[in-house]
Motif scaffolding. Structure first.
Motif, PDB file in Angstrom:
ATOM      1  N   VAL A   1       0.856  -1.182   0.000  1.00  0.00           N
ATOM      2  CA  VAL A   1       0.000   0.000   0.000  1.00  0.00           C
ATOM      3  C   VAL A   1       0.897   1.239   0.000  1.00  0.00           C
ATOM      4  O   VAL A   1       1.854   1.320   0.781  1.00  0.00           O
ATOM      5  CB  VAL A   1      -0.935   0.004   1.219  1.00  0.00           C
ATOM      6  CG1 VAL A   1      -1.761   1.297   1.258  1.00  0.00           C
ATOM      7  CG2 VAL A   1      -1.848  -1.214   1.191  1.00  0.00           C
ATOM      8  N   THR A   2       0.592   2.184  -0.896  1.00  0.00           N
ATOM      9  CA  THR A   2       1.353   3.428  -0.989  1.00  0.00           C
ATOM     10  C   THR A   2       0.415   4.610  -0.792  1.00  0.00           C
ATOM     11  O   THR A   2      -0.583   4.749  -1.510  1.00  0.00           O
ATOM     12  CB  THR A   2       2.047   3.551  -2.358  1.00  0.00           C
ATOM     13  OG1 THR A   2       2.939   2.446  -2.547  1.00  0.00           O
ATOM     14  CG2 THR A   2       2.839   4.850  -2.450  1.00  0.00           C
ATOM     15  N   LEU A   3       0.730   5.452   0.176  1.00  0.00           N
ATOM     16  CA  LEU A   3       0.001   6.699   0.420  1.00  0.00           C
ATOM     17  C   LEU A   3       0.984   7.848   0.238  1.00  0.00           C
ATOM     18  O   LEU A   3       2.037   7.893   0.891  1.00  0.00           O
ATOM     19  CB  LEU A   3      -0.582   6.720   1.826  1.00  0.00           C
ATOM     20  CG  LEU A   3      -1.699   5.711   2.115  1.00  0.00           C
ATOM     21  CD1 LEU A   3      -1.940   5.605   3.609  1.00  0.00           C
ATOM     22  CD2 LEU A   3      -2.985   6.100   1.409  1.00  0.00           C
ATOM     23  N   GLN A   4       0.655   8.763  -0.668  1.00  0.00           N
ATOM     24  CA  GLN A   4       1.496   9.929  -0.855  1.00  0.00           C
ATOM     25  C   GLN A   4       1.369  10.857   0.353  1.00  0.00           C
ATOM     26  O   GLN A   4       0.372  10.818   1.082  1.00  0.00           O
ATOM     27  CB  GLN A   4       1.090  10.657  -2.132  1.00  0.00           C
ATOM     28  CG  GLN A   4       1.241   9.825  -3.401  1.00  0.00           C
ATOM     29  CD  GLN A   4       2.667   9.338  -3.627  1.00  0.00           C
ATOM     30  OE1 GLN A   4       3.622  10.073  -3.338  1.00  0.00           O
ATOM     31  NE2 GLN A   4       2.811   8.115  -4.137  1.00  0.00           N
ATOM     32  N   PRO A   5       2.387  11.692   0.612  1.00  0.00           N
ATOM     33  CA  PRO A   5       2.318  12.584   1.772  1.00  0.00           C
ATOM     34  C   PRO A   5       1.019  13.385   1.787  1.00  0.00           C
ATOM     35  O   PRO A   5       0.634  14.003   0.799  1.00  0.00           O
ATOM     36  CB  PRO A   5       3.537  13.498   1.584  1.00  0.00           C
ATOM     37  CG  PRO A   5       4.521  12.637   0.843  1.00  0.00           C
ATOM     38  CD  PRO A   5       3.685  11.809  -0.097  1.00  0.00           C
ATOM     39  N   GLY A   6       0.330  13.331   2.912  1.00  0.00           N
ATOM     40  CA  GLY A   6      -0.934  14.024   3.069  1.00  0.00           C
ATOM     41  C   GLY A   6      -2.148  13.192   2.732  1.00  0.00           C
ATOM     42  O   GLY A   6      -3.277  13.572   3.079  1.00  0.00           O
ATOM     43  N   ALA A   7      -1.949  12.053   2.073  1.00  0.00           N
ATOM     44  CA  ALA A   7      -3.086  11.193   1.743  1.00  0.00           C
ATOM     45  C   ALA A   7      -3.591  10.492   2.995  1.00  0.00           C
ATOM     46  O   ALA A   7      -2.883  10.372   4.002  1.00  0.00           O
ATOM     47  CB  ALA A   7      -2.689  10.172   0.677  1.00  0.00           C
ATOM     48  N   VAL A   8      -4.817   9.975   2.909  1.00  0.00           N
ATOM     49  CA  VAL A   8      -5.465   9.450   4.100  1.00  0.00           C
ATOM     50  C   VAL A   8      -6.342   8.261   3.735  1.00  0.00           C
ATOM     51  O   VAL A   8      -6.900   8.204   2.646  1.00  0.00           O
ATOM     52  CB  VAL A   8      -6.317  10.559   4.782  1.00  0.00           C
ATOM     53  CG1 VAL A   8      -7.364  11.105   3.832  1.00  0.00           C
ATOM     54  CG2 VAL A   8      -6.961  10.088   6.063  1.00  0.00           C
ATOM     55  N   ILE A   9      -6.407   7.281   4.619  1.00  0.00           N
ATOM     56  CA  ILE A   9      -7.485   6.294   4.597  1.00  0.00           C
ATOM     57  C   ILE A   9      -8.568   6.892   5.483  1.00  0.00           C
ATOM     58  O   ILE A   9      -8.424   6.952   6.714  1.00  0.00           O
ATOM     59  CB  ILE A   9      -7.014   4.929   5.107  1.00  0.00           C
ATOM     60  CG1 ILE A   9      -5.933   4.363   4.168  1.00  0.00           C
ATOM     61  CG2 ILE A   9      -8.184   3.951   5.206  1.00  0.00           C
ATOM     62  CD1 ILE A   9      -5.349   3.032   4.605  1.00  0.00           C
ATOM     63  N   PRO A  10      -9.673   7.386   4.882  1.00  0.00           N
ATOM     64  CA  PRO A  10     -10.516   8.370   5.555  1.00  0.00           C
ATOM     65  C   PRO A  10     -11.629   7.819   6.433  1.00  0.00           C
ATOM     66  O   PRO A  10     -12.550   8.549   6.777  1.00  0.00           O
ATOM     67  CB  PRO A  10     -11.096   9.146   4.369  1.00  0.00           C
ATOM     68  CG  PRO A  10     -11.209   8.120   3.291  1.00  0.00           C
ATOM     69  CD  PRO A  10     -10.045   7.183   3.471  1.00  0.00           C
ATOM     70  N   PHE A  11     -11.563   6.555   6.782  1.00  0.00           N
ATOM     71  CA  PHE A  11     -12.585   6.022   7.684  1.00  0.00           C
ATOM     72  C   PHE A  11     -11.990   4.858   8.456  1.00  0.00           C
ATOM     73  O   PHE A  11     -11.001   4.263   8.049  1.00  0.00           O
ATOM     74  CB  PHE A  11     -13.826   5.561   6.903  1.00  0.00           C
ATOM     75  CG  PHE A  11     -13.597   4.337   6.037  1.00  0.00           C
ATOM     76  CD1 PHE A  11     -14.103   3.106   6.411  1.00  0.00           C
ATOM     77  CD2 PHE A  11     -12.879   4.426   4.852  1.00  0.00           C
ATOM     78  CE1 PHE A  11     -13.904   1.981   5.629  1.00  0.00           C
ATOM     79  CE2 PHE A  11     -12.676   3.303   4.051  1.00  0.00           C
ATOM     80  CZ  PHE A  11     -13.186   2.081   4.439  1.00  0.00           C
ATOM     81  N   ASP A  12     -12.585   4.552   9.587  1.00  0.00           N
ATOM     82  CA  ASP A  12     -12.102   3.444  10.415  1.00  0.00           C
ATOM     83  C   ASP A  12     -12.564   2.121   9.803  1.00  0.00           C
ATOM     84  O   ASP A  12     -13.683   1.654  10.060  1.00  0.00           O
ATOM     85  CB  ASP A  12     -12.639   3.572  11.847  1.00  0.00           C
ATOM     86  CG  ASP A  12     -11.721   4.372  12.747  1.00  0.00           C
ATOM     87  OD1 ASP A  12     -10.506   4.334  12.519  1.00  0.00           O
ATOM     88  OD2 ASP A  12     -12.223   5.032  13.666  1.00  0.00           O
ATOM     89  N   GLU A  13     -11.692   1.515   8.979  1.00  0.00           N
ATOM     90  CA  GLU A  13     -12.016   0.192   8.436  1.00  0.00           C
ATOM     91  C   GLU A  13     -12.236  -0.777   9.605  1.00  0.00           C
ATOM     92  O   GLU A  13     -11.408  -0.850  10.517  1.00  0.00           O
ATOM     93  CB  GLU A  13     -10.886  -0.321   7.558  1.00  0.00           C
ATOM     94  CG  GLU A  13     -10.592   0.505   6.328  1.00  0.00           C
ATOM     95  CD  GLU A  13      -9.488  -0.117   5.502  1.00  0.00           C
ATOM     96  OE1 GLU A  13      -9.337  -1.366   5.516  1.00  0.00           O
ATOM     97  OE2 GLU A  13      -8.753   0.642   4.845  1.00  0.00           O
ATOM     98  N   THR A  14     -13.309  -1.519   9.559  1.00  0.00           N
ATOM     99  CA  THR A  14     -13.627  -2.490  10.605  1.00  0.00           C
ATOM    100  C   THR A  14     -14.132  -3.736   9.907  1.00  0.00           C
ATOM    101  O   THR A  14     -15.247  -3.747   9.394  1.00  0.00           O
ATOM    102  CB  THR A  14     -14.686  -1.943  11.573  1.00  0.00           C
ATOM    103  OG1 THR A  14     -14.264  -0.650  12.054  1.00  0.00           O
ATOM    104  CG2 THR A  14     -14.888  -2.865  12.754  1.00  0.00           C
TER     105      THR A  14
END
Length: 276
Positions: free
Chosen positions: A199-212
């Motif tokens: 998994v690659t997230l660029q600076p400032g990127a977000v996984i925007p919810f609490d995966e459950t």
């Protein structure tokens, strides 16, 4: 950190050693009922393990099946010296293997063929296979082991070997390229009961919810830094840290800078929940 020709793809490599007597004892290590964090500084010489039938090798065990801890997998970082390896690396015939090389090069001998993996190389070996492994000049790699769950009428998956550099990441929808996943297994191939991805997230990127969700995770940070929201706690992590997330542990994250935040991710998939 290991130097790479492409700065967007680098892989942290632990070097062992022992912290100085002057270092503060308190660190970021956490062990809870829902998740665990093993910071990179924990991977010292004194916590390395040895295993039967291996030469010039040491192992840092990041996860193992244990009550209240990992249930579906084990994960090691393996450091091989020059000429190191094994002619009998796996002693459990039911175990499948995923290998990811972060430094050096190694050869895997399977069914009479030799497969060479450089840094960034990935290999999948089905359960029940006899294989050998050697590193002529030394190597460091991750080894994920899982007991394969066979399904009547569904054949076992085939072995395969690939370099991350040859794969095109899949960009997540509506993220402007800020969040992408490099998939080693085909998600449509239900023969597989685990997926390993980067998994690659660029600076400032977000996984925007609490995966459950039902999937258990092992995450090893290959590059960069980020902040994870785990079961209502915020945890800062960096390259070289490992996280275990129990099934249904809420999880979200922000990527820090200045480099991309990248991690090697394990999850169990494609099988019914076992019933008691």
């Amino acid at each position: 950190m290991t130097d790479q020709p492409n700065p967007a793809r680098s892989y942290f490599v632990p070097k062992g050693g022992l912290p100085p007597q002057s270092q503060l004892v308190t660190d970021r290590a956490m062990f809870t009922e829902a998740f665990a964090v093993i910071p990179r500084g924990v991977l010292s010489d004194i916590v390395a393990s040895a295993l039967p039938f291996w030469d010039a090798a040491r192992f840092w065990v990041l996860a193992r099946p244990l009550s209240g801890f990992a249930e579906t997998f084990s994960q090691y970082i393996v450091e091989l010296g020059a000429g190191g390896g094994s002619d009998r690396p796996e002693t459990d015939a039911n175990a499948e293997a995923a290998l990811f090389v972060v430094e050096g090069a190694l050869d895997i001998i399977l069914d009479g063929a030799t497969h060479s993996l450089q840094s960034g190389g990935f290999g999948y070996i089905p359960s029940g296979k006899e294989w050998r492994i050697r590193a002529e000049t030394g190597a460091v790699f991750h080894w994920i082991r899982k007991r394969y769950i066979a399904v009547d009428g569904l054949p076992a998956p085939d072995a395969f070997f690939v370099q991350e550099q040859d794969l095109t990441p899949n960009t997540m929808p509506d993220t402007n390229g800020g969040w992408a996943t490099t998939r080693f297994m085909d998600p449509a191939d239900l023969r597989h009961d685990m997926h390993v991805t980067i998994v690659t997230l660029q600076p400032g990127a977000v996984i925007p919810f609490d995966e459950t969700h039902v999937m258990e995770h092992g995450l090893y940070v290959l590059q960069g830094k980020g902040v994870y929201h785990l079961n209502q706690q915020w945890v800062e992590v960096e390259a070289g840290d490992f996280m275990w997330l129990r099934a249904f542990c809420p999880q979200a994250c922000y990527a820090g800078g200045p480099k991309p935040f990248r991690y090697l991710l394990y999850k169990d998939v494609n099988r019914h929940a076992a019933l008691p």
